[in-house]
Design a protein around this motif. Sequence first.
Motif, PDB file in Angstrom:
ATOM      1  N   ASP A 484       0.853  -1.190   0.000  1.00 27.49           N
ATOM      2  CA  ASP A 484       0.000   0.000   0.000  1.00 27.49           C
ATOM      3  C   ASP A 484       0.887   1.237   0.000  1.00 27.49           C
ATOM      4  O   ASP A 484       2.110   1.134   0.157  1.00 27.49           O
ATOM      5  N   ARG A 485       0.260   2.384  -0.229  1.00 24.25           N
ATOM      6  CA  ARG A 485       0.909   3.674   0.021  1.00 24.25           C
ATOM      7  C   ARG A 485       0.343   4.186   1.323  1.00 24.25           C
ATOM      8  O   ARG A 485      -0.862   4.400   1.461  1.00 24.25           O
ATOM      9  N   THR A 523      -3.548  -1.518  -8.365  1.00 27.75           N
ATOM     10  CA  THR A 523      -3.618  -0.531  -9.446  1.00 27.75           C
ATOM     11  C   THR A 523      -5.052  -0.055  -9.645  1.00 27.75           C
ATOM     12  O   THR A 523      -5.321   1.151  -9.779  1.00 27.75           O
ATOM     13  N   TYR A 525      -7.477  -0.196  -7.451  1.00 30.49           N
ATOM     14  CA  TYR A 525      -7.882   0.505  -6.226  1.00 30.49           C
ATOM     15  C   TYR A 525      -7.451   1.964  -6.267  1.00 30.49           C
ATOM     16  O   TYR A 525      -8.233   2.857  -5.935  1.00 30.49           O
ATOM     17  N   ARG A 526      -6.220   2.210  -6.668  1.00 34.05           N
ATOM     18  CA  ARG A 526      -5.726   3.590  -6.711  1.00 34.05           C
ATOM     19  C   ARG A 526      -6.386   4.403  -7.814  1.00 34.05           C
ATOM     20  O   ARG A 526      -6.427   5.632  -7.753  1.00 34.05           O
ATOM     21  N   ASP A 570      -5.749  10.510  -2.922  1.00 28.33           N
ATOM     22  CA  ASP A 570      -4.576  10.152  -3.721  1.00 28.33           C
ATOM     23  C   ASP A 570      -4.262   8.658  -3.705  1.00 28.33           C
ATOM     24  O   ASP A 570      -3.192   8.228  -4.132  1.00 28.33           O
ATOM     25  N   GLY A 571      -5.186   7.854  -3.186  1.00 25.83           N
ATOM     26  CA  GLY A 571      -4.963   6.413  -3.162  1.00 25.83           C
ATOM     27  C   GLY A 571      -4.126   5.939  -2.000  1.00 25.83           C
ATOM     28  O   GLY A 571      -3.826   4.748  -1.906  1.00 25.83           O
TER      29      GLY A 571
END
Length: 578
Positions: A484-485, A523, A525-526, A570-571
Motif C-alpha cells: 500500500d501507500r 492498481t 484501487y488507486r 490520492d490512493g
Amino acid sequence: MPIFNQSIRRKIVGIALGLIVLMLVTSILSMVMSSKVGVLLDELTNRYIPAYGHLARANIRSLERALALRRLVMTKMQSPSDEEAYTARLHEFEEVDRKIEEEAEGARSLINAIIDDPRTPSDNATLARIETRIETAVTELRRDLNEDHAKLLKQVDARQMDDARATLEHLDVLRDQFNLKIDAIRADMLKQVFFSTSQVIGHQRQAIIISGIVTLLAAIVGFAFALLVSSGITRPVRLLLAGAREVEAGRFDKSITVSTQDEIGELAAAFNRMIEQLRHNERIRETFGRYIDPKVVQGLIDRPEVTIDGQRRVMTIMFCDMSGFTAMSEGMTPRGLVKVMNHYFTVMSGPIRNNRGVIDKYIGDAIMSYWGPPFVEADEQAVLACLSAIDMADQVPMLQKQLPDLLGIRAMPVPCDLRIGIATGEVLTGSIGSELMMSFTVMGDAVNLASRLEAVNKVYGTRILISPATAEAIGSLLELREIDRLAVVGQSAPQPIFEVMGRAGALTAAQDSLRQHYAAGLTAYRARRFDDARTAFNAALESAPGDGPSQAMLDRIAQFGTSPPDAGWDGAWRMDHK
C-alpha cells in the motif's frame, strides 16, 4: 665494538650494504662482458656478414653484366639498326659493369674496417690476404675485359659475326674465371664469418659462466654473512612468535622473557605490556558482552571517540515484536514468562547475529537491531536485515512447538507469531544518555519508521514490512510485494510499503499468482475502479486463502461503499494511531 653487539638496525644496514656492494660488482662485471659481446656482435652483424654479401652480389653482377652485353650485341645486330635502343643497352651495360667494382670496393672497405678495429680479435693476416685477392681479381678482370669489349664492339659494327661470337666466348671464359676467384674468396670469407660467430658465442658463454660464478659467490657470501648476523636475532624472535601465538589463541596468562641488548629486548617489554592490556580488555568484553552486543563493545574499546562524538550514517533498522504477548503473559507465572521470553529472545537473536546484525536492545517482548557501517558494508545492510527477518519467520513453527513443552502444558494460551518492521535511512549513531549512564544506540526517523512498520503488520495481517528505501536497496535480490501507500503516525507524506515474501526465486506458483493479482487490484484501487479491485483481491485470496493484505483491502473497499473517499483522494492510507 663487535658486530653482534650492534643494534638490529645497524646489523640489517650492514647486511644490506654488503649485498649492495656484491650486487654492484656483479653488475659491473656483467656490463663489461656484455659490452664486449656487443662489440663482437656488432662487428659480425655490420661488417662480416655485409662483406660476404658484397662478394656474393659481385658474382651476380658478373652474370648480369654478361647478359647485358649479349643484349647490347643483339640490339646492334638488328636490321635496321635502332641507335636509340642501342644507346640504352649500352648505358645498361655500363651501369652493371660499374656495379661489379662497387660491390668489390664495398667488401674491401668492410674488411679493412675489421682489420683497423683493435677491439676485436680478428685474423687480420687472413683478412688482409682476402682484401688483396679481391683487388687483384677485379683489376685483372678489368684489364682483360676492356680490350675484349672494344674488340667486340668493332666486330659487331663490321658485322663480323663469327669473330664476335668467338670474342663473346672468350669473355664468358674470363667471367667464369672471375667467378671462380670470387667463389674461392667467398669461401675464405665465410670461414672468417664462422670464426667471428664462434668468437661471439664463446665470449657470450664466458660472460654467462663468469656472471653465474660471481653471482653464486655473492649469494654464498651474503647468505653466510646474513646467517651469522641473524643467529643472534632468531632465538628471541622465536620466543616472541610463540608468545604471539598464545595471544592469537586467546591465552593472555603468559609473559615472555627475552634478554638482549638490542631492540628485541624493548620489543619483549612492549609485548608484555600489550598482553597486560589485552587481559584488561578481555575482562571488559566478558563483563559487558552479556549486556551489550560484542560488536559495539569492540567499537567502544577500539574507537571511543566515535561513540562519544556520534556520527550520521545511513543504516537499516529492524523492530521485531511477538504478537499476542500481552494475552500470553497474563496467564503465566513470572518464572514461566521469563523462561519463555529468554528462549524466544535466544531463538530470534540467532538469525540477527548470523547475518552480522547488531542487537541494540530488548524492549519488553520486542527486539531492536540495526545493520550498517562500520559493522557491515553499506550496500549489503538492507539485504542482510531482510534475510534475518526471513530466517526469524522460519523459526516461528518450531518456536510454536517448543514453547508448550518448555512450560509443560498442552498448548499455549494464545498462538505466538512475529511482526517485523524494517526501514533504511540516515540516523545518528553514538552514545546517548546522561552523565551517569549512557547507551550506544541509533536515533532518527528511520528508527521511528521501522517501529511504525512493525505495528502496521497488525493492520494488514503481514509478518515483514519494509520501507521504500529498504526495498530500493534490495532490488531483485529478494521477492517483494508492494502492499500500500501509507502515511504512518508522524509522517505527512505517504510512501509505499512492501512485504518481504521470500528469497529470490523461492516463490511457489500460488505466491507468484497472489502477487500478480494483488498488484492488479492495487492498481485498480488507486484508480478508484473498486469493482475491478474487489475482483482482483478476491482472485488473490483464491491463490492464497487467508492473505491478510488482500482481506484488509477488501474491507477498506467495503468501507468506501458507504463512505467513499473525497475528490482529492490520492490512493494512500493515513494512520491516525500507532
